[in-house]
Scaffold this motif. Structure first.
Motif, PDB file in Angstrom:
ATOM      1  N   TYR A   1      50.310  30.517  25.807  1.00  0.00           N
ATOM      2  CA  TYR A   1      49.716  29.583  24.841  1.00  0.00           C
ATOM      3  C   TYR A   1      48.705  28.642  25.499  1.00  0.00           C
ATOM      4  N   VAL A   2      48.992  28.193  26.727  1.00  0.00           N
ATOM      5  CA  VAL A   2      48.075  27.248  27.378  1.00  0.00           C
ATOM      6  C   VAL A   2      46.749  27.917  27.729  1.00  0.00           C
ATOM      7  N   LEU A   3      46.705  29.238  27.760  1.00  0.00           N
ATOM      8  CA  LEU A   3      45.427  29.922  27.970  1.00  0.00           C
ATOM      9  C   LEU A   3      44.541  29.800  26.738  1.00  0.00           C
ATOM     10  N   ILE A   4      45.198  29.701  25.578  1.00  0.00           N
ATOM     11  CA  ILE A   4      44.460  29.554  24.313  1.00  0.00           C
ATOM     12  C   ILE A   4      44.190  28.083  24.013  1.00  0.00           C
ATOM     13  N   VAL A   5      45.170  27.242  24.292  1.00  0.00           N
ATOM     14  CA  VAL A   5      45.066  25.795  24.044  1.00  0.00           C
ATOM     15  C   VAL A   5      45.275  25.064  25.364  1.00  0.00           C
ATOM     16  N   PRO A   6      44.240  24.944  26.176  1.00  0.00           N
ATOM     17  CA  PRO A   6      44.379  24.246  27.467  1.00  0.00           C
ATOM     18  C   PRO A   6      44.854  22.805  27.256  1.00  0.00           C
ATOM     19  N   GLY A   7      45.727  22.368  28.106  1.00  0.00           N
ATOM     20  CA  GLY A   7      46.249  21.004  27.989  1.00  0.00           C
ATOM     21  C   GLY A   7      47.542  20.910  27.224  1.00  0.00           C
ATOM     22  N   ALA A   8      47.951  21.996  26.566  1.00  0.00           N
ATOM     23  CA  ALA A   8      49.240  21.990  25.867  1.00  0.00           C
ATOM     24  C   ALA A   8      50.367  21.853  26.892  1.00  0.00           C
ATOM     25  N   SER A   9      51.433  21.184  26.486  1.00  0.00           N
ATOM     26  CA  SER A   9      52.525  20.885  27.406  1.00  0.00           C
ATOM     27  C   SER A   9      53.508  22.046  27.510  1.00  0.00           C
ATOM     28  N   LEU A  10      53.718  22.538  28.731  1.00  0.00           N
ATOM     29  CA  LEU A  10      54.706  23.598  28.940  1.00  0.00           C
ATOM     30  C   LEU A  10      56.129  23.076  28.782  1.00  0.00           C
ATOM     31  N   ALA A  11      56.357  21.829  29.180  1.00  0.00           N
ATOM     32  CA  ALA A  11      57.687  21.243  29.007  1.00  0.00           C
ATOM     33  C   ALA A  11      58.043  21.172  27.528  1.00  0.00           C
ATOM     34  N   GLN A  12      57.081  20.783  26.709  1.00  0.00           N
ATOM     35  CA  GLN A  12      57.323  20.719  25.270  1.00  0.00           C
ATOM     36  C   GLN A  12      57.492  22.112  24.678  1.00  0.00           C
ATOM     37  N   ALA A  13      56.790  23.090  25.243  1.00  0.00           N
ATOM     38  CA  ALA A  13      56.992  24.472  24.810  1.00  0.00           C
ATOM     39  C   ALA A  13      58.434  24.889  25.073  1.00  0.00           C
ATOM     40  N   GLY A  14      58.974  24.447  26.215  1.00  0.00           N
ATOM     41  CA  GLY A  14      60.363  24.744  26.524  1.00  0.00           C
ATOM     42  C   GLY A  14      61.330  24.084  25.562  1.00  0.00           C
ATOM     43  N   VAL A  15      61.065  22.836  25.211  1.00  0.00           N
ATOM     44  CA  VAL A  15      61.925  22.115  24.271  1.00  0.00           C
ATOM     45  C   VAL A  15      61.893  22.790  22.897  1.00  0.00           C
ATOM     46  N   ILE A  16      60.717  23.203  22.473  1.00  0.00           N
ATOM     47  CA  ILE A  16      60.584  23.875  21.182  1.00  0.00           C
ATOM     48  C   ILE A  16      61.348  25.199  21.188  1.00  0.00           C
ATOM     49  N   GLY A  17      61.213  25.950  22.277  1.00  0.00           N
ATOM     50  CA  GLY A  17      61.968  27.193  22.385  1.00  0.00           C
ATOM     51  C   GLY A  17      63.466  26.940  22.372  1.00  0.00           C
ATOM     52  N   ALA A  18      63.894  25.889  23.087  1.00  0.00           N
ATOM     53  CA  ALA A  18      65.317  25.567  23.172  1.00  0.00           C
ATOM     54  C   ALA A  18      65.890  25.177  21.822  1.00  0.00           C
ATOM     55  N   VAL A  19      65.170  24.346  21.083  1.00  0.00           N
ATOM     56  CA  VAL A  19      65.714  23.860  19.807  1.00  0.00           C
ATOM     57  C   VAL A  19      65.765  24.983  18.777  1.00  0.00           C
ATOM     58  N   GLY A  20      64.781  25.888  18.811  1.00  0.00           N
ATOM     59  CA  GLY A  20      64.801  27.007  17.878  1.00  0.00           C
ATOM     60  C   GLY A  20      65.925  27.979  18.179  1.00  0.00           C
ATOM     61  N   PHE A  21      66.098  28.293  19.467  1.00  0.00           N
ATOM     62  CA  PHE A  21      67.164  29.210  19.879  1.00  0.00           C
ATOM     63  C   PHE A  21      68.537  28.608  19.574  1.00  0.00           C
ATOM     64  N   LEU A  22      68.686  27.310  19.829  1.00  0.00           N
ATOM     65  CA  LEU A  22      69.957  26.634  19.573  1.00  0.00           C
ATOM     66  C   LEU A  22      70.283  26.612  18.083  1.00  0.00           C
ATOM     67  N   ALA A  23      69.282  26.294  17.255  1.00  0.00           N
ATOM     68  CA  ALA A  23      69.507  26.238  15.804  1.00  0.00           C
ATOM     69  C   ALA A  23      69.968  27.592  15.271  1.00  0.00           C
ATOM     70  N   ALA A  24      69.367  28.674  15.790  1.00  0.00           N
ATOM     71  CA  ALA A  24      69.732  30.006  15.313  1.00  0.00           C
ATOM     72  C   ALA A  24      71.086  30.451  15.841  1.00  0.00           C
ATOM     73  N   SER A  25      71.347  30.203  17.116  1.00  0.00           N
ATOM     74  CA  SER A  25      72.599  30.679  17.706  1.00  0.00           C
ATOM     75  C   SER A  25      73.814  29.937  17.167  1.00  0.00           C
ATOM     76  N   GLN A  26      73.620  28.673  16.774  1.00  0.00           N
ATOM     77  CA  GLN A  26      74.738  27.883  16.249  1.00  0.00           C
ATOM     78  C   GLN A  26      74.743  27.792  14.730  1.00  0.00           C
ATOM     79  N   GLN A  27      73.656  28.224  14.097  1.00  0.00           N
ATOM     80  CA  GLN A  27      73.508  28.097  12.643  1.00  0.00           C
ATOM     81  C   GLN A  27      73.740  26.658  12.207  1.00  0.00           C
TER      82      GLN A  27
END
Length: 414
Positions: free
Chosen positions: A349-375
């Motif tokens: 994603y940062v190749l398309i949107v330079p300056g985007a936060s990788l840490a925030q990408a991780g948080v977004i991935g974590a919250v989505g995975f957690l929401a689905a795995s725990q329903q």
């Protein structure tokens, strides 16, 4: 009738305060037990900056996890064979009594295994301890002349205490309240929220005496910008599907987990596999905090393959551990897997949107995975918000992520 209702209300208030204090103290003690085990087996003290024993030798990590697996397999084997059967939190909510001593040993054994590096979440232990203490308190209430509560209020105290146990160990009161309301009770009204949140806040204050009010995961950029929204649209849907598959995996493992003498070889085998992986990748040890933190703070794209392998192995050894007969949570392993995958996708994603936060990408991935795995979308949202100490600007992208992940997960789970 009115007088009796007032007495029950007073009893509920007193119970909320007492259980908040007692459950918070139990979470504090479980946290201290974890520290003792980590120092004894791995010679390190876990914190957000050093979440895994990277300074321990590879052989030390192998011996710790494998030895821990053998020890807890023996404990759980004798516990299941010679003591009263343990009762789950859901069983307690249905009126089954949790036997005190076998439940207490069961709870501490979970912490011991996580402390040695076993791949499972530590959050189930304080929740079970909370439910156990709530039942014990209800037995004692009559000795103090307190009014007998209705069945619904007794269930409320058990659920709230389970959530408070989580709040006390992760310093996350809203998450603790939502665990009780969204997952256990599935009921939202003023009383359930007031009791659950009040108890979780008190437990959090007591639990924080040891560790303080510090984030569980370190995130450099806590304020979210609009440039992360296109990322949310893609990753929210993808994490929903992947999180649902992980949910199916650990549910299958729990359904067919080792019983009786099977645990004596299946759990040590899972521990040995975990230890062998940990020799080269210590981040997969424990509840997943190490892998998640590694993903959140490292921004070198050369680590992409490491994150992919780490996420796959964390999912595999966690499912194998549960299949081997270990008890434990899946919340923090879900954060680890989702966080690693989120950063992995973020490299593109940062190749398309330079300056985007990788840490925030991780948080977004974590919250989505957690929401689905725990329903549990609301619990997932506020768990990441609280344990990372995020800025209020995170609520919108994280909220959209859990909504998309919850919707897409239904395609797998229906």
């Amino acid at each position: 009738m009115v007088k009796e209702t007032k007495r029950q209300t007073v009893t509920l208030i007193i119970s909320t305060i007492v259980l908040g204090l007692v459950v918070g103290f139990s979470s504090l003690l479980l946290g201290e037990l974890l520290d003792v085990v980590e120092r004894l087996f791995l010679h390190f003290e876990e914190n957000a900056k050093i979440p895994v024993p990277t300074q321990a030798t590879a052989i030390n990590r192998l011996i710790s996890v494998t030895g821990g697996g053998v020890i807890v397999a023996l404990i759980w084997y004798f516990l299941k064979r010679y003591s009263q059967p343990t009762v789950s939190i859901n069983g307690a909510l249905k009126g089954k009594k949790m036997p005190f001593w076998s439940s207490a040993i069961h709870v501490m054994t979970q912490i011991i295994y996580v402390g040695t590096g076993g791949s499972v979440g530590r959050e189930l232990a304080p929740r079970e301890a909370g439910a156990l203490l709530a039942q014990q308190w209800q037995i004692l209430m009559t000795h103090f002349g307190l009014a007998k509560l209705s069945t619904d209020d007794q269930r409320l105290l058990i659920a709230a205490a389970a959530g408070a146990g989580f709040a006390g160990i992760y310093i996350a009161p809203i998450t603790g309240m939502l665990f009780a309301v969204e997952i256990l009770l599935k009921k939202v009204d003023i009383k359930t929220i007031s009791v659950s949140l009040g108890m979780s806040v008190i437990a959090m204050l007591v639990g924080s005496i040891s560790k303080g009010f510090v984030p569980y995961y370190l995130i450099a950029q806590k304020s979210f910008a609009l440039d992360m929204f296109p990322f949310v649209l893609v990753v929210g849907i993808l994490m929903g599907v992947l999180g649902a598959w992980f949910r199916r995996g650990f549910q299958w493992a729990g359904k067919y987990s080792a019983m009786h003498s099977q645990i004596l070889w299946q759990l040590p085998t899972a521990a040995l596999v975990t230890g062998l992986v940990a020799m080269f990748m210590p981040q997969i040890m424990g509840n997943g905090r190490g892998l998640a933190e590694f993903a959140f703070v490292n921004t070198d794209y050369h680590l992409a393959m490491f994150l992919l392998i780490g996420a796959l192995l964390k999912a595999a050894v966690t499912i194998m551990t549960i299949k081997g007969g270990a008890a434990g949570g899946t919340l923090t392993p879900s954060i680890a897997i989702g966080g690693a995958l989120g950063v992995l996708i973020g490299f593109g994603y940062v190749l398309i949107v330079p300056g985007a936060s990788l840490a925030q990408a991780g948080v977004i991935g974590a919250v989505g995975f957690l929401a689905a795995s725990q329903q549990a979308p609301l619990m997932a949202l506020f768990m990441l918000f609280e344990v990372c100490h995020l800025d209020y600007s995170a609520l919108l992208p994280l909220g959209l992520t859990v909504a998309l992940a919850s919707a897409s997960s239904k395609l797998v789970l229906k």
